[in-house]
Motif scaffolding. Structure first.
Motif, mmCIF file in Angstrom:
data_model
loop_
_atom_site.group_PDB
_atom_site.id
_atom_site.type_symbol
_atom_site.label_atom_id
_atom_site.label_comp_id
_atom_site.label_asym_id
_atom_site.label_seq_id
_atom_site.Cartn_x
_atom_site.Cartn_y
_atom_site.Cartn_z
ATOM 1 N N PRO A 202 50.629 -7.156 -10.897
ATOM 2 C CA PRO A 202 50.380 -6.051 -9.962
ATOM 3 C C PRO A 202 51.040 -6.302 -8.624
ATOM 4 N N ASN A 203 51.330 -5.229 -7.946
ATOM 5 C CA ASN A 203 51.951 -5.294 -6.637
ATOM 6 C C ASN A 203 50.957 -5.911 -5.641
ATOM 7 N N PRO A 204 51.376 -6.929 -4.878
ATOM 8 C CA PRO A 204 50.449 -7.523 -3.899
ATOM 9 C C PRO A 204 49.951 -6.518 -2.882
ATOM 10 N N ARG A 205 50.785 -5.578 -2.517
ATOM 11 C CA ARG A 205 50.338 -4.566 -1.549
ATOM 12 C C ARG A 205 49.238 -3.699 -2.159
ATOM 13 N N LEU A 206 49.349 -3.446 -3.484
ATOM 14 C CA LEU A 206 48.300 -2.670 -4.150
ATOM 15 C C LEU A 206 46.977 -3.433 -4.144
ATOM 16 N N LEU A 207 47.031 -4.729 -4.450
ATOM 17 C CA LEU A 207 45.817 -5.537 -4.447
ATOM 18 C C LEU A 207 45.196 -5.587 -3.051
ATOM 19 N N PRO B 297 46.628 7.784 -1.237
ATOM 20 C CA PRO B 297 47.953 7.146 -1.283
ATOM 21 C C PRO B 297 48.303 6.580 -2.653
ATOM 22 N N LEU B 298 47.314 6.266 -3.488
ATOM 23 C CA LEU B 298 47.595 5.686 -4.797
ATOM 24 C C LEU B 298 47.680 6.739 -5.899
#
Length: 446
Positions: free
Chosen positions: A6-11, A40-41
């Motif tokens: 997963p994208n670190p920014r998403l986490l 935003p998601l």
């Protein structure tokens, strides 16, 4: 392998959303975060937060709106649509609802076509006991792609945990019974009002003697001394009190001299009647005057003998402080004390008119003495007064006399307490509403 990470920014964004949920201080603040922070998601058209209420739902928040208008056509249709969706969401897992795969009722289908896109992502939120708290609806054109649904699972759990924590206290404080519970409670209350109970009333009471004799003043005078103490046991013939004799003794001395003068005048007239016709005519008048003076002297002497009052029989002298009587003028027949028999105690009850109930001789009475509250006295009503009179406390009351069963040692004369009088059996509704109905009738005249 890197494509599956997963994208670190998403986490980081999901962690921030959890922190906002934990910082929410009310359910409305949590609902606002749930409806707006995921935009935003997911890029949804609209997000709806619905709280479970029985079989229906309550709208808590709509994304992009601070406070929706409750009477708008959209919200009226939304109440029916939320009920229908809640019936089709049976699993605790999020599910995708496509318009083409469902067959909603005609009224639901028309509104869906007008206001909603083709798809609906429904996220049910449950507490730890498995009870559904509400639904989170995201209006999307397509189902979210993996791995976003799996990553959002922790966020759903955080929101459900915060929701349950914020509403648990409100459910305890703002419990509202259902219509069925209200009707059941009213039915039980109506049945309770028909339960027969023993009518009773409380009234102040005092322990007195059933065989008490009033000791009153035999003549008009002033009390010189009280020879006994309050609650002192006396025998027959014991001197109780003495009235002042000064006036009577002075009167007796004057009458004694008047008798002597009358006798001298009568003797002189008798001696002169032999040669004086005028003195002979005065004999009858002087003889009557002498008899009158002797009668007056005898009456005063008789009163002197009555200045000392003795006990006619054995008993206990019941009266107040002797200092209250010393030097007090009293009239003939005025009660000074009582001579009571302590072996035959009874209850004297002052029943206020406002609390009066139907009582007949033989009604049960329980007296709770102030000095002995744990050992009540039992008895029965012997007599009741016909008229109510004001008592020492200016309360208009009926006077009742009740017996005391047995010979309890603590039933001493003069003790006060509260008597509970038992009447007939009546319905509980009458028992509770008797005083309010009487007050209402006195106030309204109905």
């Amino acid at each position: 392998m890197s494509d599956l990470q997963p994208n670190p920014r998403l986490l980081l964004s999901l962690a921030n959303l959890r922190d906002r949920a934990l910082a929410a201080d009310s359910l409305n603040a949590l609902a606002f975060s749930m409806a707006n922070d995921l935009y935003p998601l997911l890029r949804y058209h609209q997000a709806l937060v619905l709280a479970q209420q029985g079989e229906g739902f309550q709208l808590l928040c709509i994304s992009g709106l601070a406070k929706p208008t409750e009477d708008s056509p959209y919200l009226i249709w939304l109440q029916r649509a939320a009920r229908w969706i809640g019936q089709h969401v049976t699993t605790p897992q999020p599910c995708w609802l496509a318009r083409e795969a469902l067959e909603p009722p005609e009224e639901i289908a028309e509104g869906w076509q007008e206001w909603w896109p083709n798809g609906l992502w429904c996220v049910p939120l449950h507490d730890r006991e498995g009870q559904r708290l509400g639904l989170l609806l995201f209006l999307l054109d397509a189902e979210p792609a993996a791995p976003l649904p799996e990553l959002l699972g922790g966020l759903w759990q955080t929101w459900a945990y915060c929701w349950a924590a914020l509403t648990r206290q409100h459910r305890l404080l703002r419990w509202r019974p259902s219509r069925r519970q209200v009707l059941l409670g009213l039915g039980l209350a109506a049945l309770l009002l028909l339960v027969p109970v023993r009518q009773s009333v409380l009234a102040p009471a005092e322990v007195v003697s059933l065989q008490a004799q009033n000791i009153s003043s035999p003549i008009d005078g002033v009390i010189a001394s009280i020879e006994v103490r309050p609650n002192q046991e006396v025998q027959a013939g014991t001197l109780l009190l003495t009235l002042d004799e000064t006036t009577l003794r002075n009167r007796a001395e004057v009458l004694s001299k008047e008798v002597a003068v009358a006798d001298a005048e009568l003797l002189s007239a008798s001696q002169g009647a032999f040669d004086n016709p005028q003195s002979k005519s005065e004999l009858t008048l002087l003889n009557g005057r002498a008899k009158q003076r002797r009668a007056e002297l005898a009456a005063v002497q008789a009163q002197l003998k009555r200045t000392q009052v003795v006990a006619p029989r054995a008993g206990v002298a019941v009266f107040s402080d002797p200092n209250d009587w010393l030097g007090k003028p009293v009239a003939t027949g005025e009660r000074i004390m009582q001579l009571a028999d302590p072996a035959v105690p009874a209850m004297r009850i002052q029943l206020p008119v406002a609390d009066a109930i139907a009582l007949e001789p033989g009604a049960q009475v329980t007296l709770f003495l102030t000095a002995y509250p744990l050992t009540p006295l039992q008895g029965e009503v012997l007599e009741t007064s016909y008229q109510a009179k004001p008592g020492d406390d200016a309360v208009v009351s009926y006077r009742l006399l009740a017996s005391i069963e047995g010979q309890p040692a603590h039933a001493r004369l003069g003790l006060h307490g509260t008597a509970k009088l038992y009447g007939e059996r009546v319905l509980l509704g009458y028992y509770l509403l008797r005083r309010p109905l009487a007050s209402l009738r006195a106030w309204s005249g109905w």
